[in-house]
Design a protein around this motif. Sequence first.
Motif, PDB file in Angstrom:
ATOM      1  N   SER A 172      42.742  48.782  74.715  1.00 18.89           N
ATOM      2  CA  SER A 172      43.771  47.967  75.374  1.00 18.89           C
ATOM      3  C   SER A 172      43.867  46.583  74.753  1.00 18.89           C
ATOM      4  CB  SER A 172      43.472  47.842  76.874  1.00 18.89           C
ATOM      5  OG  SER A 172      42.337  47.018  77.113  1.00 18.89           O
ATOM      6  N   VAL A 173      42.868  46.224  73.933  1.00 24.34           N
ATOM      7  CA  VAL A 173      42.894  44.932  73.246  1.00 24.34           C
ATOM      8  C   VAL A 173      43.734  45.084  71.984  1.00 24.34           C
ATOM      9  CG1 VAL A 173      41.510  43.216  72.027  1.00 24.34           C
ATOM     10  CG2 VAL A 173      40.673  44.205  74.165  1.00 24.34           C
ATOM     11  N   THR A 174      44.949  44.585  72.036  1.00 27.60           N
ATOM     12  CA  THR A 174      45.869  44.700  70.909  1.00 27.60           C
ATOM     13  C   THR A 174      46.342  43.358  70.382  1.00 27.60           C
ATOM     14  OG1 THR A 174      47.762  44.901  72.423  1.00 27.60           O
ATOM     15  CG2 THR A 174      46.700  46.950  71.698  1.00 27.60           C
ATOM     16  N   ARG A 175      45.993  42.279  71.076  1.00 28.85           N
ATOM     17  CA  ARG A 175      46.436  40.951  70.676  1.00 28.85           C
ATOM     18  C   ARG A 175      45.261  39.974  70.744  1.00 28.85           C
ATOM     19  NH1 ARG A 175      51.875  39.990  70.901  1.00 28.85           N
ATOM     20  NH2 ARG A 175      51.499  37.815  71.471  1.00 28.85           N
ATOM     21  N   VAL A 176      45.347  38.929  69.940  1.00 31.27           N
ATOM     22  CA  VAL A 176      44.292  37.919  69.932  1.00 31.27           C
ATOM     23  C   VAL A 176      44.169  37.276  71.308  1.00 31.27           C
ATOM     24  CG1 VAL A 176      43.462  35.803  68.839  1.00 31.27           C
ATOM     25  CG2 VAL A 176      44.675  37.514  67.467  1.00 31.27           C
ATOM     26  N   GLU A 177      45.294  37.134  71.998  1.00 32.23           N
ATOM     27  CA  GLU A 177      45.260  36.556  73.342  1.00 32.23           C
ATOM     28  C   GLU A 177      44.398  37.377  74.290  1.00 32.23           C
ATOM     29  OE1 GLU A 177      47.882  37.065  71.522  1.00 32.23           O
ATOM     30  OE2 GLU A 177      49.055  35.195  71.384  1.00 32.23           O
ATOM     31  N   HIS A 178      44.395  38.704  74.113  1.00 34.97           N
ATOM     32  CA  HIS A 178      43.556  39.567  74.947  1.00 34.97           C
ATOM     33  C   HIS A 178      42.079  39.264  74.704  1.00 34.97           C
ATOM     34  CE1 HIS A 178      47.012  42.755  74.786  1.00 34.97           C
ATOM     35  NE2 HIS A 178      47.316  41.709  75.547  1.00 34.97           N
ATOM     36  N   VAL A 179      41.725  39.073  73.444  1.00 34.70           N
ATOM     37  CA  VAL A 179      40.327  38.760  73.101  1.00 34.70           C
ATOM     38  C   VAL A 179      39.926  37.437  73.734  1.00 34.70           C
ATOM     39  CG1 VAL A 179      38.683  38.382  71.225  1.00 34.70           C
ATOM     40  CG2 VAL A 179      40.555  40.004  70.917  1.00 34.70           C
ATOM     41  N   ALA A 180      40.788  36.442  73.602  1.00 33.66           N
ATOM     42  CA  ALA A 180      40.489  35.113  74.150  1.00 33.66           C
ATOM     43  C   ALA A 180      40.270  35.184  75.658  1.00 33.66           C
ATOM     44  CB  ALA A 180      41.627  34.151  73.817  1.00 33.66           C
ATOM     45  N   ARG A 181      41.121  35.940  76.338  1.00 32.84           N
ATOM     46  CA  ARG A 181      41.000  36.035  77.791  1.00 32.84           C
ATOM     47  C   ARG A 181      39.691  36.717  78.187  1.00 32.84           C
ATOM     48  NH1 ARG A 181      45.613  37.946  78.618  1.00 32.84           N
ATOM     49  NH2 ARG A 181      45.147  40.168  78.792  1.00 32.84           N
ATOM     50  N   HIS A 182      39.342  37.791  77.522  1.00 28.84           N
ATOM     51  CA  HIS A 182      38.104  38.505  77.836  1.00 28.84           C
ATOM     52  C   HIS A 182      36.874  37.636  77.584  1.00 28.84           C
ATOM     53  CE1 HIS A 182      39.198  42.653  78.901  1.00 28.84           C
ATOM     54  NE2 HIS A 182      40.219  42.525  78.077  1.00 28.84           N
ATOM     55  N   LEU A 183      36.907  36.843  76.507  1.00 28.49           N
ATOM     56  CA  LEU A 183      35.740  36.029  76.152  1.00 28.49           C
ATOM     57  C   LEU A 183      35.708  34.697  76.883  1.00 28.49           C
ATOM     58  CD1 LEU A 183      35.489  36.537  72.266  1.00 28.49           C
ATOM     59  CD2 LEU A 183      34.317  37.802  74.076  1.00 28.49           C
ATOM     60  N   GLY A 184      36.810  34.323  77.484  1.00 30.17           N
ATOM     61  CA  GLY A 184      36.866  33.050  78.188  1.00 30.17           C
ATOM     62  C   GLY A 184      36.934  31.857  77.262  1.00 30.17           C
ATOM     63  N   VAL A 185      37.578  32.031  76.106  1.00 30.33           N
ATOM     64  CA  VAL A 185      37.751  30.930  75.155  1.00 30.33           C
ATOM     65  C   VAL A 185      39.221  30.858  74.767  1.00 30.33           C
ATOM     66  CG1 VAL A 185      35.400  31.149  74.258  1.00 30.33           C
ATOM     67  CG2 VAL A 185      37.264  32.386  73.144  1.00 30.33           C
ATOM     68  N   SER A 186      39.584  29.836  74.009  1.00 34.64           N
ATOM     69  CA  SER A 186      40.963  29.691  73.564  1.00 34.64           C
ATOM     70  C   SER A 186      41.248  30.617  72.381  1.00 34.64           C
ATOM     71  CB  SER A 186      41.230  28.246  73.140  1.00 34.64           C
ATOM     72  OG  SER A 186      40.467  27.928  71.976  1.00 34.64           O
ATOM     73  N   VAL A 187      42.528  30.798  72.085  1.00 36.00           N
ATOM     74  CA  VAL A 187      42.914  31.576  70.904  1.00 36.00           C
ATOM     75  C   VAL A 187      42.334  30.940  69.646  1.00 36.00           C
ATOM     76  CG1 VAL A 187      44.875  32.224  69.444  1.00 36.00           C
ATOM     77  CG2 VAL A 187      44.990  32.580  71.926  1.00 36.00           C
TER      78      VAL A 187
END
Length: 267
Positions: A172-187
């Motif tokens: 379900s992680v297809t965008r950098v924004e998804h990674v940032a949200r999961h990790l709790g950091v900025s893009v």
Amino acid sequence: MTDGDRRGVLYPVRLPTFHREPAPPDLAGLVRWFWIPEWDLGAGRTSRQEVLAFPASNLVVQPAGITLSGPTTTRSHRDLTGRGWAVGALLRPAAVASLTTDPRSVRDREIDVEARGLLDLVRAAMTEGDPVTRRQRATEGYAAWIAEHIDPPDPDGALANDMEDLVAADRSVTRVEHVARHLGVSVRGVQRLARRYVGVTPHAMIRRYRLQETAQRLREDPAVTVGAVAVEMGYSDQAHLCADFRSVLGFTPTTYRRRTRGDDAGE
């Protein structure tokens, strides 16, 4: 995921004797696994091994020396001849910081590495005993060397590992924004992690894992359609998957499927 995991290997039927051995639990933050091919080809024979490598670096021991292979941006290959072996460590992002300050500098490259004692240790293990014993001794010695010479993950390195785990496992992680949200950091924070610990962009990491899985699905399930795989991998449509596949591998998913059915390397 060790011997049964063939992600990244585009034509498994062409493999020589090949094993993936798990890293010891105490090295889980530094090494994903060790991989060991051995081959003995007749005179004049060449075996081309084509891979869509993981978005990561590998520290590779061969009889002639040790190299650091950086992340690749396209499919790559190695031509095997004669008799030989290699023992490689698929490195976690946190481990890369001990070997280079800029993994982008080794992207699509293979450079010689000074790793005192490692070559003699692995070479001795790979030249004696039966295959199982050789692999066991080589990976045990290699693991001990890494534990002594590679720094354990610092907080940023551990976060980079988390980024890799997330991208590798969650379709379900297809965008950098998804990674940032999961990790709790900025893009930008995600981009900095990828630049410092991986050497390719977060988007390239996501795309590489999805394309590895696409190739595996097409290879292993003759009934699945390209369109169905596109949906599974989170693509908006089949056309976008095909464009990504062709840009990285140089041919379409349909061509790849045809090749794997007949193991035909021609275009």
